[in-house]
Design a protein around this motif. Structure first.
Motif, mmCIF file in Angstrom:
data_model
loop_
_atom_site.group_PDB
_atom_site.id
_atom_site.type_symbol
_atom_site.label_atom_id
_atom_site.label_comp_id
_atom_site.label_asym_id
_atom_site.label_seq_id
_atom_site.Cartn_x
_atom_site.Cartn_y
_atom_site.Cartn_z
ATOM 1 N N ALA A 97 41.046 42.749 39.584
ATOM 2 C CA ALA A 97 40.488 41.402 39.727
ATOM 3 C C ALA A 97 39.789 41.236 41.074
ATOM 4 O O ALA A 97 40.252 41.764 42.090
ATOM 5 C CB ALA A 97 41.601 40.373 39.584
ATOM 6 N N GLY B 132 39.830 36.780 45.961
ATOM 7 C CA GLY B 132 39.240 36.213 47.168
ATOM 8 C C GLY B 132 40.261 36.057 48.283
ATOM 9 O O GLY B 132 41.292 36.726 48.279
ATOM 10 N N ASP C 15 32.886 39.488 42.338
ATOM 11 C CA ASP C 15 33.361 38.225 41.758
ATOM 12 C C ASP C 15 33.054 37.098 42.741
ATOM 13 O O ASP C 15 33.265 37.226 43.940
ATOM 14 C CB ASP C 15 34.884 38.314 41.541
ATOM 15 C CG ASP C 15 35.494 37.005 41.041
ATOM 16 O OD1 ASP C 15 35.816 36.938 39.842
ATOM 17 O OD2 ASP C 15 35.668 36.072 41.853
ATOM 18 N N LEU D 170 33.173 32.550 43.065
ATOM 19 C CA LEU D 170 33.542 31.277 42.455
ATOM 20 C C LEU D 170 32.281 30.434 42.362
ATOM 21 O O LEU D 170 31.557 30.290 43.342
ATOM 22 C CB LEU D 170 34.591 30.570 43.318
ATOM 23 C CG LEU D 170 35.867 31.375 43.590
ATOM 24 C CD1 LEU D 170 36.811 30.595 44.500
ATOM 25 C CD2 LEU D 170 36.580 31.741 42.298
ATOM 26 N N GLY E 45 34.393 33.558 38.706
ATOM 27 C CA GLY E 45 35.803 33.174 38.666
ATOM 28 C C GLY E 45 36.005 31.747 38.213
ATOM 29 O O GLY E 45 36.899 31.445 37.439
ATOM 30 N N LEU F 289 35.377 34.353 33.787
ATOM 31 C CA LEU F 289 36.799 34.020 33.619
ATOM 32 C C LEU F 289 36.960 32.616 33.067
ATOM 33 O O LEU F 289 36.332 31.674 33.575
ATOM 34 C CB LEU F 289 37.517 34.072 34.972
ATOM 35 C CG LEU F 289 38.268 35.365 35.299
ATOM 36 C CD1 LEU F 289 37.252 36.424 35.687
ATOM 37 C CD2 LEU F 289 39.272 35.154 36.400
ATOM 38 N N GLN G 213 42.072 34.252 30.880
ATOM 39 C CA GLN G 213 43.170 34.367 31.834
ATOM 40 C C GLN G 213 44.272 33.360 31.519
ATOM 41 O O GLN G 213 44.030 32.155 31.477
ATOM 42 C CB GLN G 213 42.620 34.141 33.244
ATOM 43 C CG GLN G 213 43.667 34.313 34.327
ATOM 44 C CD GLN G 213 43.327 33.538 35.582
ATOM 45 O OE1 GLN G 213 42.876 34.106 36.561
ATOM 46 N NE2 GLN G 213 43.540 32.236 35.547
ATOM 47 N N GLU H 136 50.034 32.566 33.458
ATOM 48 C CA GLU H 136 50.915 33.451 34.234
ATOM 49 C C GLU H 136 50.235 33.978 35.482
ATOM 50 O O GLU H 136 50.876 34.470 36.413
ATOM 51 C CB GLU H 136 51.294 34.691 33.404
ATOM 52 C CG GLU H 136 52.030 34.451 32.123
ATOM 53 C CD GLU H 136 51.082 34.322 30.928
ATOM 54 O OE1 GLU H 136 50.031 33.660 31.067
ATOM 55 O OE2 GLU H 136 51.414 34.864 29.859
ATOM 56 N N GLY I 146 48.134 34.982 38.877
ATOM 57 C CA GLY I 146 48.107 34.545 40.267
ATOM 58 C C GLY I 146 46.770 33.913 40.588
ATOM 59 O O GLY I 146 45.768 34.179 39.936
ATOM 60 N N GLY I 147 46.730 33.061 41.596
ATOM 61 C CA GLY I 147 45.483 32.403 41.996
ATOM 62 C C GLY I 147 45.181 31.215 41.097
ATOM 63 O O GLY I 147 46.076 30.669 40.433
ATOM 64 N N ALA J 113 43.649 38.684 30.863
ATOM 65 C CA ALA J 113 44.132 38.595 32.245
ATOM 66 C C ALA J 113 45.333 37.669 32.303
ATOM 67 O O ALA J 113 45.446 36.737 31.506
ATOM 68 C CB ALA J 113 43.029 38.062 33.156
ATOM 69 N N GLY K 34 49.436 38.192 33.954
ATOM 70 C CA GLY K 34 50.746 38.739 33.601
ATOM 71 C C GLY K 34 50.743 40.199 33.194
ATOM 72 O O GLY K 34 51.747 40.694 32.687
ATOM 73 N N TRP L 162 42.175 42.686 32.943
ATOM 74 C CA TRP L 162 41.703 42.291 34.280
ATOM 75 C C TRP L 162 42.978 41.989 35.062
ATOM 76 O O TRP L 162 43.729 41.081 34.712
ATOM 77 C CB TRP L 162 40.789 41.078 34.118
ATOM 78 C CG TRP L 162 40.403 40.285 35.319
ATOM 79 C CD1 TRP L 162 41.145 39.318 35.935
ATOM 80 C CD2 TRP L 162 39.152 40.331 36.028
ATOM 81 N NE1 TRP L 162 40.431 38.762 36.968
ATOM 82 C CE2 TRP L 162 39.217 39.356 37.062
ATOM 83 C CE3 TRP L 162 37.983 41.089 35.898
ATOM 84 C CZ2 TRP L 162 38.160 39.120 37.943
ATOM 85 C CZ3 TRP L 162 36.939 40.851 36.781
ATOM 86 C CH2 TRP L 162 37.032 39.893 37.790
ATOM 87 N N VAL L 163 43.268 42.784 36.073
ATOM 88 C CA VAL L 163 44.601 42.795 36.685
ATOM 89 C C VAL L 163 44.520 42.409 38.165
ATOM 90 O O VAL L 163 43.797 43.056 38.935
ATOM 91 C CB VAL L 163 45.211 44.209 36.558
ATOM 92 C CG1 VAL L 163 46.569 44.271 37.246
ATOM 93 C CG2 VAL L 163 45.321 44.606 35.084
#
Ligand SMILES: Cc1cc2nc3c(=O)[nH]c(=O)nc-3n(C[C@H](O)[C@H](O)[C@H](O)COP(=O)(O)O)c2cc1C
Length: 389
Positions: free
Chosen positions: A23, A26, A81, A83, A162, A183, A204, A207, A209-210, A236, A238, A257-258
């Protein structure tokens, strides 16, 4: 040991060996650099996946440097990536920026946060302005416009958005041969970006992060696939090992996408103390909060997040919240309270035990998935789809 084999249509679409993308993560703290810089990006691409620069926190010039650095470290495909909120102030109609940008922060919010810090035993100290975290710009002069020009000029192989819709840029990106990923966290936005011409929808789950939405990965992936077919979908949220990757492919995604699993890699640009907190975390130790950016973001929980959520404050538009948070982070740092800084991470944190090179994380994930999908483990399952009608 021989290299594992795991191919899906994502490999042909992006020209990569394995259907795993790291992923584009940022910045992970006020004023910090992005977590996914050239080191992680090149390590993942060199290992057969697709590495993605988390370009959101970079100025346009810094982003160009980072892209060129990746090119000096690998000849494999990679991505950037960014935003893309409608503008960096989160769509707020703020008009002119006042002489003191802090005047944009409502007094009530400011006083509540000062009280929260006081209760935590921290003195309020204003951060120098402007800060990297809370850049104040007029609507329509979003940082993402300048960054996007760099992505287009540098003809990067893959672009990922993102937040927001890459639609307005897709024609120019495609003219360069750039593949566009977008995303999303729900079916509505998946349809929007697929209609706009995204090559791949990254769905995504909550679960993750971000910045994250409300729908869990297991429920989201099949619904997004049904909504956007024939546009392919990558999963994406978890996914932390081969079991997660196999599950994503079983749901019909063409790859994963990890984020969090690569965030603890040795190449991730993340302070050791923050990696250690993720490694020490259990499944219960993350929370969604709007504190750090004004948008829902999953973090390792801390007393500041708990107090902010309990106060039930109205979050401010992204850039204004960022300015407020810059002061909070500055104050926390001065007080030696690193534990109160933003530490984005997903629920999969509880699965992660040690910091390892990104190539090992990737190869183990692929090997684990190939084992499950190729040899149909666990062996206790008996399955036969029956005769075709
Ligand atoms: C520290 C951190 C920073 C992130 N920054 C971004 C970002 O700048 N842009 C973006 O598209 N996604 C960002 N994400 C979300 C990831 O792209 C990804 O969707 C998420 O990490 C996947 O879930 P997982 O963490 O469970 O693997 C970030 C995630 C983390 C953990």
């Amino acid at each position: 040991m021989a290299r594992p084999i795991l191919r899906t249509p994502l490999c042909d679409l992006l020209g990569i060996e394995y259907p795993v993308i790291s992923a584009g993560m940022g910045p992970v703290g006020g004023g910090a650099a992005p977590a996914a810089t050239a080191d992680l990006t090149a390590a993942v691409s060199n290992a057969g996946g697709l590495g993605v620069i988390g370009g959101a926190g970079f100025s346009a010039d810094r982003l160009r440097e980072e892209i060129r650095k990746v090119r000096s470290m690998t000849d494999k495909p990679f991505g950037v990536d960014l935003l893309l909120p409608s503008n960096y102030m989160g769509g707020a109609a703020i008009g002119e920026i006042p002489a003191n940008p802090r005047d944009l922060i409502p007094q009530e919010t400011l006083q509540s946060l000062k009280k929260i810090l006081e209760d935590l035993g921290i003195e309020w100290v204003e951060a120098p302005l402007p800060t990297a975290h809370g850049r104040v710009r007029k609507p329509g002069q979003g940082m993402s416009d300048e960054q996007m020009e760099v992505v287009i000029e540098e003809k990067v192989p893959v672009f990922a958005s993102g937040l927001g819709n890459p639609g307005p840029w897709i024609e120019r990106l495609h003219a360069n041969g750039t593949k566009v990923l977008s995303l999303v966290g729900n079916v509505k936005n998946a349809k929007r970006v697929a209609d706009a011409g995204a090559d791949i929808v990254v769905a995504q789950g909550t679960e993750a992060g971000g910045h994250t939405g409300r729908i869990a990965t297991m429920a989201l992936i099949p619904q997004v696939i049904d909504a956007v077919t024939p546009t392919p979908v990558v999963a994406a949220g978890g996914i932390g090992d081969g079991r997660g990757l196999a599950a994503a492919l079983a749901l019909g995604a063409i790859g994963a996408w990890v984020g969090t699993a690569f965030l603890v890699s040795t190449e991730a640009n993340q302070p050791d103390i923050q990696k250690e907190r993720i490694l020490a975390a259990s499944d219960e130790d993350t929370r969604i909060t709007r504190l750090y950016s004004g948008k829902t973001m999953r973090n390792i929980v801390n007393p500041l997040i708990e107090a902010y959520e309990a106060a039930n404050l109205q979050p401010l538009p992204m850039g204004i919240q960022g300015m407020l948070v810059a002061d909070i982070i500055y104050s926390a740092r001065k007080a030696g309270r690193e534990d109160l800084l933003m530490n984005a991470a997903g629920q999969v944190a509880g699965l992660l035990q040690e910091a390892r090179p990104a190539a090992d994380i990737l190869t183990d994930m692929v090997r684990g998935a190939a084992d499950i999908l190729g040899r149909r483990i666990p062996a206790t399952i008996t399955a036969d789809p029956g005769a075709l009608a």
